[in-house]
Design a protein around this motif. Structure first.
Motif, PDB file in Angstrom:
ATOM      1  N   LEU A 145      64.583  85.291  84.949  1.00 47.79           N
ATOM      2  CA  LEU A 145      64.680  84.604  86.247  1.00 47.79           C
ATOM      3  C   LEU A 145      65.984  83.842  86.433  1.00 47.79           C
ATOM      4  O   LEU A 145      66.350  83.530  87.557  1.00 47.79           O
ATOM      5  N   ASN A 146      66.664  83.500  85.354  1.00 45.60           N
ATOM      6  CA  ASN A 146      67.832  82.638  85.503  1.00 45.60           C
ATOM      7  C   ASN A 146      69.000  83.387  86.153  1.00 45.60           C
ATOM      8  O   ASN A 146      69.547  84.327  85.559  1.00 45.60           O
ATOM      9  N   GLY A 149      63.536  80.101  77.853  1.00 42.95           N
ATOM     10  CA  GLY A 149      63.422  79.358  79.101  1.00 42.95           C
ATOM     11  C   GLY A 149      64.026  80.061  80.301  1.00 42.95           C
ATOM     12  O   GLY A 149      63.837  79.630  81.437  1.00 42.95           O
ATOM     13  N   ASP A 150      64.783  81.128  80.050  1.00 43.51           N
ATOM     14  CA  ASP A 150      65.355  81.886  81.159  1.00 43.51           C
ATOM     15  C   ASP A 150      64.354  82.888  81.733  1.00 43.51           C
ATOM     16  O   ASP A 150      64.628  83.529  82.748  1.00 43.51           O
ATOM     17  N   PHE A 151      63.220  83.036  81.064  1.00 44.45           N
ATOM     18  CA  PHE A 151      62.233  84.053  81.455  1.00 44.45           C
ATOM     19  C   PHE A 151      60.946  83.416  81.951  1.00 44.45           C
ATOM     20  O   PHE A 151      60.500  82.397  81.421  1.00 44.45           O
ATOM     21  N   ASP A 152      60.320  84.064  82.939  1.00 49.34           N
ATOM     22  CA  ASP A 152      58.926  83.805  83.268  1.00 49.34           C
ATOM     23  C   ASP A 152      58.162  84.963  82.632  1.00 49.34           C
ATOM     24  O   ASP A 152      58.217  86.087  83.143  1.00 49.34           O
ATOM     25  N   GLY A 153      57.500  84.698  81.507  1.00 47.17           N
ATOM     26  CA  GLY A 153      56.942  85.809  80.729  1.00 47.17           C
ATOM     27  C   GLY A 153      58.096  86.618  80.161  1.00 47.17           C
ATOM     28  O   GLY A 153      58.882  86.105  79.367  1.00 47.17           O
TER      29      GLY A 153
END
Lengths: 218, 353
Positions: free
Chosen positions: A193-194, A185-189
């Motif tokens: 992003l976090n 969930g910390d990644f976009d693909g």
């Protein structure tokens, strides 16, 4: 000591992508602070992810970029899933093909070994372990090792401490006390992003930057 | 913006656990339109239809249902909840919502999402491996279509557009595009960076579940140069407004437990949500908007205080519920809950100003 190029492309080894570093050359050319003439930290990433691109390397590239802002580095990468039959067919070190021998040697000779793996079935992937099963028993003694892992949720974060760190304790390696973990969930693909994870990487590396600088031989 | 309260449905075609009867798709589409009509009559602000490509929902084409709802309503805003944008074509999505916007005199909205169901990906030939990039690229195109016409656009996963004329345009200035977010930090950050309104889905859990989501969203929005505090945010959660506190729980539980068992799997199969756990999830500190009108008022105000919300959308009737019970709850939400919440929020905002 022979210098290993950051752009070595023997089987399974690729240059680590450094999208945020200006220019294409090694980061020492662009790093803002280091003393002129100071040695580079020769970093070798052992990447245990089968995916390309991967979240594991997404997090690792953030670690490498952040480290390169703190001291001169020179990074290369071993993708264990790309080492091929010369690796997977070998049950002992003397059975590996020359390209695999070179990848193993490079990991054994690093100033800093970054051990990066996704969580598979509750631990690091078997292929990642197979690489270290072929590493010489004493080759990593007192070797600086930084642990990086990714998993499907925060529930896997202790893979760093309960699975990866004991592996390097066997080798009597000097795992640095900070280690980095990020969840899907910390990644976009595969792009991290976090901002909390970026902050954690920054803080953790600051803790050990002095120690790592003292290990630089490149 | 004034505080908005709405309802949403997935158009569930689920056996009513009380009567054992299953509505036909024909019955369910008519009931869905009737829910919109009643919601409009009782003064609710938003009506949403979710997109699901399965026999146990009539929501595979939410825009068609919203168009029908447009013909039976006067004031209520009509939104998807959500549009699975990753597996749709943004040009077609725009055309459909812009048509609804023209039909309804400017009441169309889009909540774009990645979708928590994956059925639509193989159905339309998309690779789940491209999950993140599909959403990023298609949202980029949808926003570009909204901004300009004709449009020249280039992406990786969809053919380019050269001087493309995409019509109709919005009835008014624009069509709001919200992004539905389930709680992953990356979704909150990417939505904040784009400066888009965020619809936070809170399925089960504490009322505070999205505190981190919202903090990351506002930080990302501010650092991208948006006025973070001015961006609208909503909470979308399950609930039911009953005549009494206990009556609401007794009515919602059998349907909800069935809906969760059919849609929320562990080890590949549904699992029963026990009544004690349902009651805990309905407590003042937990997310479900279930209870008497006063209880739901209190919880909506608690939500508003916690998140600075602009909107709440309540998903009622999940898991199969008799239309009569569903409509009664819509009526209570519109006549007994919404006016009080709007008044209290407005008063709180005046005293803060």
């Amino acid at each position: 000591m022979t210098t290993t190029s950051a752009t070595t492309t023997s089987a399974g080894a690729t240059a680590v992508p450094r999208p945020t570093t200006a220019g294409g050359a090694s980061s020492a050319d662009t790093a803002p602070t280091p003393d002129p003439g100071s040695a580079r930290l020769r970093v070798v990433v052992v990447n245990g992810s089968p995916s390309r691109p991967s979240k594991t390397m997404g997090l690792t590239s953030v670690v490498l970029d952040t480290l390169a802002e703190m001291l001169p580095t020179e990074a290369s990468q071993v993708d264990v899933y790309r080492l091929g039959h010369g690796f997977t067919d070998a049950t002992s070190r003397d059975e590996v093909t020359p390209d695999v021998e070179s990848a193993l040697h490079r990991a054994e000779e690093a100033d800093l070994l970054v051990a990066a793996a996704p969580v598979f079935r509750g631990s690091y992937p078997g292929m990642f372990k197979h690489f270290f099963d072929l590493v010489d028993q004493y080759a990593l003694a007192n070797k600086a090792v930084l642990l990086v892992a990714t998993g499907g949720s925060d529930r896997h974060a202790l893979v760093l401490e309960h699975a990866m760190r004991p592996l390097f304790a066997f080798f009597q390696a000097m795992t640095v006390p900070v280690a980095f973990y990020a969840s899907s969930g910390d990644f976009d693909g595969t792009l991290l992003l976090n901002p909390r994870v970026y902050g954690r990487v920054q803080m953790g590396l600051q803790d050990v930057a002095g120690l790592l600088r003292s290990r630089a031989t490149g | 913006m004034p505080f908005e309260i709405g309802i949403m449905t997935f158009g569930e075609v689920t056996t009513d656990p009380r009567t054992g009867s299953t509505p036909s798709p024909r019955q369910r589409v008519r009931e869905t339109v009737e829910q919109a009509r009643v919601a409009d009559q009782v003064g609710l602000d938003v009506f949403g239809v979710g997109e699901h490509h399965r026999t146990d929902f009539v929501g595979s084409a939410p825009t068609v249902l919203l168009a029908a709802a447009a013909e039976h309503t006067e004031n209520i805003r009509l939104t998807s909840s959500v549009t699975v944008l990753s597996s749709d074509d943004p040009v077609r999505v725009w055309e459909q919502f812009a048509t609804i916007d023209q039909l309804s005199g400017g009441r169309a909205e889009i909540i774009a999402g990645r979708g928590s169901y994956s059925e639509s990906f193989p159905l339309f030939g998309y690779d789940l491996g491209d999950y993140a990039e599909l959403f990023r690229e298609k949202l980029d195109l949808l926003l570009a279509i909204r901004e300009q016409n004709p449009l020249t656009w280039q992406g990786r996963l969809r053919p380019s557009l050269v001087d493309a004329d995409i019509a109709p345009r919005a009835f008014g200035d624009t069509i709001p595009v919200w992004v539905g977010v389930g709680g992953s930090p990356a979704s909150a950050v990417s939505t904040g960076r784009l400066g888009l309104p965020m619809a936070m889905a809170l399925l089960l859990g504490p009322i505070t579940f999205h505190e981190r989501t919202l903090a990351l969203y506002r930080e990302a929005a501010a650092s991208a140069g948006h006025d973070a505090d001015a961006l609208p945010v909503s909470i979308n959660t399950h609930g039911y407004v009953g005549a009494t506190s206990q009556g609401a729980r007794d009515l919602m539980y059998p349907s909800f437990v069935q809906g969760m068992a059919e849609n929320n799997h562990q080890r590949g199969a549904g699992f029963p949500l026990s009544r004690p756990s349902f009651d805990a999830l309905s407590a003042p500190g937990a997310g479900l908007l279930v209870g008497s009108p006063q209880e739901v008022v209190d919880k909506l105000l608690a939500y508003h205080e916690l998140y600075g919300l602009d909107r709440a959308i309540v998903h009622m009737g999940f898991g199969g519920m008799a239309q009569k019970d569903h409509l009664e709850a819509i009526e209570r939400l519109g006549t007994e809950v919404a006016p009080v919440v709007r008044r209290e929020v407005a008063a709180a905002e005046r005293s803060a100003a």
